[in-house]
Design a protein around this motif. Structure first.
Motif, short mmCIF file in Angstrom:
data_model
loop_
_atom_site.label_atom_id
_atom_site.label_comp_id
_atom_site.label_asym_id
_atom_site.label_seq_id
_atom_site.Cartn_x
_atom_site.Cartn_y
_atom_site.Cartn_z
N SER A 1 -4.05 -5.83 -10.40
CA SER A 1 -3.69 -4.45 -11.00
C SER A 1 -2.25 -4.37 -11.41
N PRO B 1 2.15 9.86 -0.62
CA PRO B 1 1.53 8.96 0.11
C PRO B 1 0.61 8.02 -0.81
N GLN B 2 0.66 6.71 -0.55
CA GLN B 2 -0.15 5.69 -1.35
C GLN B 2 -0.11 5.79 -2.82
N ARG B 3 0.85 6.55 -3.23
CA ARG B 3 1.03 6.47 -4.77
C ARG B 3 2.48 5.93 -5.17
N PHE B 4 3.46 6.57 -4.90
CA PHE B 4 4.85 6.12 -5.35
C PHE B 4 5.99 6.83 -4.57
N ARG C 1 6.19 1.94 -7.57
CA ARG C 1 4.56 2.26 -7.38
C ARG C 1 4.10 1.19 -6.30
N TYR C 2 3.23 2.02 -5.62
CA TYR C 2 2.66 0.96 -4.59
C TYR C 2 1.40 0.35 -5.06
N MET C 3 1.42 -0.97 -5.11
CA MET C 3 0.04 -1.55 -5.99
C MET C 3 -0.15 -2.72 -5.13
N PRO C 4 -0.94 -2.64 -4.09
CA PRO C 4 -1.30 -3.84 -3.52
C PRO C 4 -1.88 -4.68 -4.22
N SER C 5 -2.73 -4.49 -5.28
CA SER C 5 -3.74 -5.35 -5.90
C SER C 5 -2.79 -6.28 -6.91
N ALA D 1 -1.11 -3.48 -14.92
CA ALA D 1 0.10 -2.67 -15.20
C ALA D 1 1.06 -3.06 -16.16
N GLY E 1 0.91 -1.22 -0.07
CA GLY E 1 -0.01 -0.04 -0.06
C GLY E 1 0.98 1.13 0.10
N GLN E 2 2.09 1.14 0.90
CA GLN E 2 3.00 2.40 0.63
C GLN E 2 4.24 1.66 1.49
N GLY F 1 6.62 1.70 4.75
CA GLY F 1 6.45 2.02 5.93
C GLY F 1 7.65 2.67 6.51
#
Lengths: 312, 520
Positions: free
Chosen positions: B236, B204-207, B229-233, B240, B40-41, B43
């Motif tokens: 997705s 935040p939550q993007r990259f 890139r933050y991509m928890p899925s 991408a 997700g991002q 820590g």
């Protein structure tokens, strides 16, 4: 009106305190240790204990509660347990993304749902009504993460219209490319709800005597529906839209994850996984305030839509 | 609305959207490398505190260590100079002298990295206030700068994990004291190191955006910037990568994912080392598992081949010991063959002719739960009823450390020297519930003497014998039942030339060195 608003705001304050107390208690009841989550699976028990002490997790609960509430009252939401960054800053960084997605989805849901609901009601049990009823049922039943993947497969992979990563900024084109699919995904599902409520509200109103009289007097059907029936059917529609607006803020998490967009829902899920108590508490304050504000706005919309409604 | 107008509207939308793919990130000089990260991002980006792979990957691109694993390798035998050009070891193995490379510049202020910085970094990594990995350095006595480019590290006793403890893994990363102290609390969110890439921004939550360090001592990187890139899925990330928006992607550790990724045009897929060892730990102090016949019965009931087939033969392989097969010091064992009849017989001998029930707490993470369900079925066939309490992953971590699970299904990889795995999972000091606890769920202490003896044994052959004996004792006592090992699938575009053979990575993503090219 002013007295009404003041009373609602005071009640809103009480609601906030109650929700925050509940959230504080629930977070401490659910199992899972923030220190363990932060330090990972190779940390020794001693290191975990030391971090718990540092984070104040070993303090008595009442002391943690007083510290938390006094912080909230002074506008200090604390620092995230996992990242160490100020909670408020992290929430404000993603809040606009959530509000934007919610607002555009809500707009799509209303633009599609309300007119089609009116049309269905005016052609009750006809082929169009039945077809849209079936589509609505499918829309309501469809999990948003499945529809999100389908939209991405079609619009981003098959036709290459939009990017898969929907978080562009900097220009209208980038913004539009980023918001369109996620908002469509949420908006279409909510449109199904809005359509059904609009249809049933309209059907109820259209059986009223004054409309029969209007029809007997030769008032055109269009005028009858849009001026006389629709305005009276607005109250339940406004109610449901208000409720859905609140729901949308919370339910957007799957859409945010699949479309790789920032958002409050995503932040909440991540914080829950990490058992980041301070961050979760901060997010809940914002959710509560947003829901209270939406409810007040819904009440105000009642009065605007129907002068017979008095806000006392 | 006519179809013509609708078409025009759609055309406008498409036109606008085309703009959206351009200029998504601030531009750096040189090609951009987009990495779809399964998070997700990030820590924390403090190298001495980060434990999640999603955090350690960008850290490894921003920081150096005194020594490093050869890019693309996780075998300690490949360790080579990094910030230290060379080193010598005293005869008794307790004094290590490192010649620190000259001309290495710190990000941010451009000051030269010196032996003082190295000594300060080691002390920081050894301090539990500033480091999650302080426990790894308890046998470090001192680290001092003899002069600006000579570092002396003194150990309380010889350590088998040297010089690995000073490699690019966990606490081994080196910091520039001046920049770290100047950043203070912000160091964890916008760190400065000496590596090929420099922190540029975190959305935040993007990259996370890193730019090339043109002053890098090995030469300026070929890649202009990295977009992490933050991509928890997972779905997705797949999309991408397919659309070309991501160049490198962390995948799913299943055969079907690997086979699907291999079919993509211009994709290179590798199942990375280090593999995680998946085994069940049996609490030998609690009935009925305190009876070795019950533990042996479970061993006979387990069908490893079926588990490997279920998980996927492209990404998994049968376990060979109670430590991962890539560990220095591993001994390879033949385990008893799957024999349900023998299992039933042992249960009857132990006084359970009608079977028994064992309670366990199980994580709901699919990669753990599904194989455990297969195992549950295997055990059910011999009359062992696994009463699983399925909880979310964070709760599971807490409960198993509270000693609430009689059997613990656990997947882990550690620094690939036997001492790490043996100590954390099988030494008595690590037994859950103790103040020094780590992850000894079995409560076994039968190998303590061998584990301790191996730690300071200088003779390689004698050390390996201690380690082999330790593993033999743990297997004979059925403290744990090794099941299978799971590698980590990753895919990258053929537009990316890594410049090295990709075998493994501790961060589960390719090492992005100065030689990596993105031909875009």
């Amino acid at each position: 009106m002013t007295a009404y608003l003041l009373r609602r705001l005071v009640w809103g304050l009480f609601t906030c305190v109650a929700v925050l107390t509940l959230v504080f208690a629930l977070l401490r009841i659910i199992p899972g240790d923030p220190a363990q989550a932060m330090l990972g699976d190779q940390a020794s028990q001693g290191a975990i204990e030391a971090l718990r002490q540092q984070l104040g997790l070993n303090d008595p609960l009442w002391q943690q509660y007083v510290t938390f509430m006094s912080g909230v009252l002074t506008g200090d939401f604390g620092r995230s347990m996992s990242s160490g960054q100020p909670v408020l800053g992290q929430i404000l960084a993603v809040l606009p993304w959530t509000l934007e997605l919610t607002a555009v989805s809500f707009l799509i849901a209303s633009i599609i749902g309300i007119p089609l609901g009116v049309v269905c009601a005016s052609r009750q049990d006809g082929p169009l009504d039945q077809a849209l009823g079936a589509i609505c049922l499918a829309g309501i039943s469809f999990p948003p993460f499945v529809s999100a993947i389908i939209l991405l497969l079609l619009f981003s992979i098959q036709w290459n219209f939009f990017p898969v990563i929907s978080d562009g900024t900097g220009s209208f084109g980038a913004w539009f490319g980023a918001i369109f699919l996620p908002a469509l995904n949420l908006g279409l599902i909510k449109a199904a709800y809005v359509l059904r409520v609009t249809r049933s509200a309209m059907i109820e109103v259209m059986n009223e005597d004054y409309l029969r009289t209007g029809r007997a007097k030769g008032v055109s059907p269009r005028l009858l529906i849009w001026r006389h029936a629709f305005r009276n059917a607005l109250l339940p529609i406004i109610t449901i839209i208000g409720v859905y607006f609140g729901n949308l803020i919370g339910n957007s998490v799957l859409t945010e994850i699949v479309f790789s967009r920032p958002g409050l829902g995503k932040l909440m899920v991540q914080s829950l996984t990490q058992r980041d108590y301070t961050m979760l508490q901060g997010i809940m304050i914002f959710f509560t305030i947003l829901v209270i504000v939406v409810n007040i706005l819904t009440d105000l919309a009642y009065a605007a839509a129907n002068p017979t409604v008095k806000l006392k | 609305m006519s179809f013509k107008r609708l078409g025009k509207g759609l055309g406008l939308a498409v036109g606008l959207s085309m703009l959206s793919t351009a200029g998504a990130y601030a531009q750096g000089e040189g090609p951009e490398l987009v990495i779809a990260a399964p998070t997700g991002q990030v820590g924390t980006l403090d190298p001495h505190k980060a434990v999640q792979n999603a955090d350690t990957a960008p850290i490894s691109w921003m920081f150096n260590a005194l020594v490093r694993f050869k890019p693309g390798q996780t075998n300690p035998a490949t360790i080579e100079p990094d910030l230290a050009e060379s080193w010598t070891v005293s005869e008794d193995g307790t004094e290590w002298t490192f010649n620190v490379r000259r001309g290495v510049k710190c990000h941010g202020n451009g000051e030269e990295f010196t032996a003082e910085d190295a000594a300060w970094s080691i002390k920081r990594a050894s301090n539990k206030e500033t480091s999650t990995f302080a426990g790894d350095y308890v046998d470090f006595q001192d680290a001092v700068a003899v002069d600006s480019h000579t570092l002396k590290v003194t150990l309380k006793k010889p350590l088998v994990s040297m010089p690995g403890l000073l490699a690019n893994y966990h606490g081994g990363f080196m910091l520039c004291r001046s920049t770290a102290e100047a950043l203070g609390g912000d160091f964890a969110s916008k760190p400065l190191g000496t590596g090929p890439f420099v922190f540029a921004e975190h959305q935040p939550q993007r990259f996370l955006r890193l730019t090339a360090n043109k002053d890098y001592f090995r030469g300026a990187p070929q890649v202009g910037q990295i977009i992490y890139r933050y991509m928890p899925s997972e779905a997705s990330r797949d999309l991408a990568f397919r659309s070309g928006e991501a160049d490198i992607q962390a995948g799913r550790n299943t055969d079907d994912w690997v086979e699907r990724a291999e079919k993509l045009p211009n994709a290179k897929v590798v199942a990375l080392e280090p593999a995680q060892l998946i085994q069940i730990y049996l609490n030998v102090t609690r009935p009925p598992l305190d009876d070795i016949r019950v533990r042996q019965a479970i061993q006979y009931a387990v069908d490893r081949d079926q588990l490997v087939s279920f998980v996927g033969k492209r990404v998994s392989r049968p376990a060979v010991s109670v430590i991962p097969s890539d560990n220095q010091g591993v001994a390879k064992f033949e385990f008893p063959k799957h024999d349900p009849e023998k299992a039933r017989q042992l249960l009857a001998e132990a006084g359970y002719p009608n079977g028994l029930t064992i309670k366990m707490v199980q994580s709901n993470v699919a990669s753990n739960l599904r194989p455990m369900e297969v195992l549950q079925q295997q055990l059910a066939q011999v009359g062992i009823n696994m009463d699983m309490e399925v909880v979310d992953h964070t709760t599971w971590h807490t409960k198993i450390r509270q000693d609430l699970s009689d059997i613990t299904f656990y997947a882990a990889s550690r620094f690939p020297v036997a001492d790490f795995y043996l100590t954390q999972f099988f030494h008595s000091a690590s037994i859950v519930g103790k103040p020094t606890a780590v992850t000894n769920f079995s409560h076994c202490d039968v190998a303590d003497a061998d584990i301790e003896a191996a730690r300071s044994e200088q003779d390689v052959q004698a050390r390996d014998t201690f380690w082999h004996d330790a593993q033999r004792k743990l297997i004979d006592n059925v403290c744990a039942i090794p099941l299978y090992e799971l590698t980590n699938a990753v895919v990258w575009s053929d537009k990316v030339d890594l410049g090295y053979d990709m075998v493994g990575s501790f961060t589960l993503l390719p090492d992005i060195t100065e030689k990596v090219r993105a031909n875009k």
